[in-house]
Design a protein around this motif. Structure first.
Motif, PDB file in Angstrom:
ATOM      1  N   LEU A   1       0.971  -1.151  -0.066  1.00 45.51           N
ATOM      2  CA  LEU A   1       0.088   0.160   0.102  1.00 45.51           C
ATOM      3  C   LEU A   1       0.907   1.348  -0.120  1.00 45.51           C
ATOM      4  O   LEU A   1       0.491   2.329  -0.739  1.00 45.51           O
ATOM      5  N   LEU A   2       1.952   1.231   0.871  1.00 43.59           N
ATOM      6  CA  LEU A   2       2.770   2.379   0.927  1.00 43.59           C
ATOM      7  C   LEU A   2       3.467   2.561  -0.349  1.00 43.59           C
ATOM      8  O   LEU A   2       3.876   3.449  -0.771  1.00 43.59           O
ATOM      9  N   ASP A   3       3.751   1.479  -0.967  1.00 41.65           N
ATOM     10  CA  ASP A   3       4.702   1.626  -2.191  1.00 41.65           C
ATOM     11  C   ASP A   3       3.954   2.319  -3.526  1.00 41.65           C
ATOM     12  O   ASP A   3       4.244   2.918  -4.148  1.00 41.65           O
ATOM     13  N   ALA A   4       2.579   1.508  -3.450  1.00 41.11           N
ATOM     14  CA  ALA A   4       1.884   2.161  -4.552  1.00 41.11           C
ATOM     15  C   ALA A   4       1.202   3.592  -4.161  1.00 41.11           C
ATOM     16  O   ALA A   4       1.149   4.264  -5.116  1.00 41.11           O
TER      17      ALA A   4
ATOM     18  N   GLN B   1       8.979   6.569   0.395  1.00 45.74           N
ATOM     19  CA  GLN B   1       8.184   5.399   0.684  1.00 45.74           C
ATOM     20  C   GLN B   1       7.976   5.211   2.518  1.00 45.74           C
ATOM     21  O   GLN B   1       6.896   4.798   3.096  1.00 45.74           O
ATOM     22  N   VAL B   2       9.401   5.329   2.937  1.00 44.38           N
ATOM     23  CA  VAL B   2       9.318   5.134   4.494  1.00 44.38           C
ATOM     24  C   VAL B   2       8.440   6.114   5.232  1.00 44.38           C
ATOM     25  O   VAL B   2       7.613   5.869   5.965  1.00 44.38           O
TER      26      VAL B   2
ATOM     27  N   HIS C   1      12.693   0.958  -3.274  1.00 44.14           N
ATOM     28  CA  HIS C   1      13.175  -0.504  -2.660  1.00 44.14           C
ATOM     29  C   HIS C   1      12.331  -0.180  -1.308  1.00 44.14           C
ATOM     30  O   HIS C   1      12.211   0.617  -0.761  1.00 44.14           O
ATOM     31  N   PRO C   2      11.971  -1.545  -0.976  1.00 41.03           N
ATOM     32  CA  PRO C   2      11.178  -1.609   0.126  1.00 41.03           C
ATOM     33  C   PRO C   2      12.139  -1.450   1.501  1.00 41.03           C
ATOM     34  O   PRO C   2      11.639  -1.248   2.792  1.00 41.03           O
ATOM     35  N   GLY C   3      13.372  -1.857   1.489  1.00 39.19           N
ATOM     36  CA  GLY C   3      14.409  -1.867   2.277  1.00 39.19           C
ATOM     37  C   GLY C   3      14.073  -3.070   3.056  1.00 39.19           C
ATOM     38  O   GLY C   3      13.075  -3.607   3.263  1.00 39.19           O
ATOM     39  N   PRO C   4      15.280  -3.470   4.129  1.00 36.30           N
ATOM     40  CA  PRO C   4      16.772  -3.137   3.995  1.00 36.30           C
ATOM     41  C   PRO C   4      17.482  -3.109   2.841  1.00 36.30           C
ATOM     42  O   PRO C   4      17.155  -4.116   2.179  1.00 36.30           O
ATOM     43  N   ILE C   5      18.306  -2.215   2.561  1.00 37.23           N
ATOM     44  CA  ILE C   5      19.190  -2.093   1.159  1.00 37.23           C
ATOM     45  C   ILE C   5      20.125  -3.007   1.509  1.00 37.23           C
ATOM     46  O   ILE C   5      20.907  -2.754   2.534  1.00 37.23           O
ATOM     47  N   ASN C   6      20.541  -3.976   0.664  1.00 29.73           N
ATOM     48  CA  ASN C   6      22.046  -4.187   0.560  1.00 29.73           C
ATOM     49  C   ASN C   6      22.678  -3.631  -0.405  1.00 29.73           C
ATOM     50  O   ASN C   6      22.868  -3.754  -1.481  1.00 29.73           O
ATOM     51  N   ARG C   7      23.257  -2.231   0.137  1.00 30.00           N
ATOM     52  CA  ARG C   7      24.120  -1.569  -0.866  1.00 30.00           C
ATOM     53  C   ARG C   7      25.122  -2.269  -1.591  1.00 30.00           C
ATOM     54  O   ARG C   7      26.048  -2.762  -1.130  1.00 30.00           O
TER      55      ARG C   7
END
Ligand code: CP
Length: 309
Positions: A142-145, A288-289, A263-269
Motif C-alpha cells: 500500500l505504501l509503495d503504490a 516510501q518510508v 526499494h522496500p528496504g532494508p537495502i544491501n548497498r
C-alpha cells in the motif's frame, strides 16, 4: 465508520479497489497531520495496539508504533527473541496472554505464511499482517503504490518492474496484487531460480534481463536477496548476482529515460542497488518510508472503527 470490506488486514488479495482508494484517501488526511508541528490526533485514545514481532524489523515496527501513537492509541511492543516464546510458549498462547491485558489490535510479523490468518481465526483481536513469511506484506504494498502514485499520478496503465528475489518475497506478491488492482502492468525480473515457476498465473510478464525490464518500465522496485529464507544456492555468488541484476547509475544512464526507483528496504548497498542510485534524484525510497506512517495510520484507524467500545 468502517469503509473497508474486510475486518482484518491479512493481505492485499482480500482488498477490493474501493478499499485501497479509501486507505489512500484516509492516508492523504493523515499525511497532512504528520506534517504539522503537532503530529497527533486524538482519534484512538481508547485503543491499545500490540506490535507482535517474531522476525526482525526496523521500518515496519517503528512505523506502526509511530502511526498508533500519532492516533493517540496506546502501544506495546513484543519481540519474540526476548520473550517466553523462547521457553516454548505457542503463538496462540502468547497472543491470548497479550489480549488478556485488554489489547484491541495486533500487528503481527511472523515467519510462517498464513500466521496472520490463523490468529484472526483463533483470537478476538483485530489483526494486521506486518509480513507473514514469503506470503504477503500488505502495508508495504500500500505504501509503495501510494508513493508511486504521488510521483506518477494514476497508476492505470503504468508499467512497474519488480526485480530480484521474487521467490522468497512477500513484498513482491503484495505489490503484484496491489498494482494490478490499481490498473498497472507488472513485470518480474530476476534469475530463473528466483522466479516462482507458476508466476505467469498472476498475469505478470517475466524477464531474466534487467536492461530489458528497465526499458519496459515506468518504475522499478528493487528487492534484496533474502539470504535468511534461502535453503539452497540460487546463483553462483553475490558478485555474479550483482553484475547481472544490480542497478547501477551507468546502466540507468545508458537507457536514456527517466525511471522511478523504489526499494522496500532494508537495502544491501552494492548488491541489488548502488548507493549512487539509492540516494539519487530518481529514488523515492525515503518517501516510501515517510508515507508508511500515514498509510499505517489509515489502516489502523479504519479497522479500529469496527471495534466495539
Ligand atoms: N520493508 C520492511 O518490511 O522493512 P523491515 O523489515 O525493516 O520492517
Amino acid at each position: 465508520m468502517n469503509n473497508l470490506s474486510v475486518p482484518h488486514l491479512l493481505g492485499i488479495q482480500d482488498l477490493n479497489l474501493s478499499d485501497i482508494q479509501t486507505i489512500f484517501k484516509t492516508a492523504d488526511a493523515f499525511k497532512e497531520v504528520i506534517n504539522r508541528p503537532i503530529k497527533k490526533v486524538p482519534s484512538l485514545r481508547d485503543i491499545t495496539l500490540a506490535n507482535v514481532f517474531f522476525e526482525n524489523s526496523t521500518r515496519t515496527r517503528l512505523s506502526f508504533e509511530l502511526a498508533a501513537k500519532r492516533l493517540s492509541a496506546e502501544v506495546v511492543n513484543f519481540s519474540a527473541s526476548n520473550s517466553s516464546v523462547k521457553k516454548g510458549e505457542t503463538l496462540i498462547d502468547t497472543v491470548n496472554n497479550i489480549l488478556a491485558m485488554k489489547v484491541d489490535m495486533v500487528v503481527l510479523r511472523h515467519e510462517s505464511p498464513g500466521a496472520a490468518l490463523f490468529l484472526s481465526q483463533h483470537t478476538s483481536a483485530k489483526i494486521i499482517n506486518a509480513g507473514d513469511g514469503t506470503h504477503e506484506h500488505p502495508t508495504q504494498a500500500l505504501l509503495d503504490a501510494y508513493s508511486l502514485g504521488e510521483k506518477l499520478g494514476s497508476l492505470e496503465g503504468k508499467k512497474v518492474a519488480i526485480v530480484g528475489d521474487i521467490l522468497h518475497s512477500r513484498v513482491a506478491l503484495s505489490n503484484i496484487h496491489c498494482l494490478q488492482k490499481l490498473g498497472a502492468e507488472v513485470m518480474v525480473c530476476g534469475p530463473s531460480t528466483l522466479i516462482p515457476k507458476h508466476i505467469s498465473l498472476l498475469n505478470v510478464r517475466v524477464s531474466h534481463n534487467l536492461r530489458e525490464a528497465l526499458l519496459w518500465s515506468d518504475a522499478v522496485n528493487m528487492l534484496r536477496i533474502q539470504l535468511e529464507r534461502q535453503e539452497a544456492e540460487y546463483f553462483p555468488s553475490l558478485r555474479d548476482y550483482s553484475l547481472n541484476f544490480g542497478l547501477t547509475q551507468s546502466l540507468l544512464d545508458s537507457l536514456d529515460k527517466e525511471l522511478v526507483i523504489m526499494h522496500p528496504g532494508p537495502i544491501n548497498r552494492g548488491v541489488e542497488i548502488t548507493s549512487e542510485v539509492a540516494d539519487g534524484s530518481h529514488s523515492i525510497i525515503l518517501n516510501q518510508v515517510e508515507n508508511g506512517v500515514a498509510i499505517r495510520m489509515a489502516v489502523i484507524y479504519l479497522l479500529a472503527s469496527t471495534i466495539e467500545r
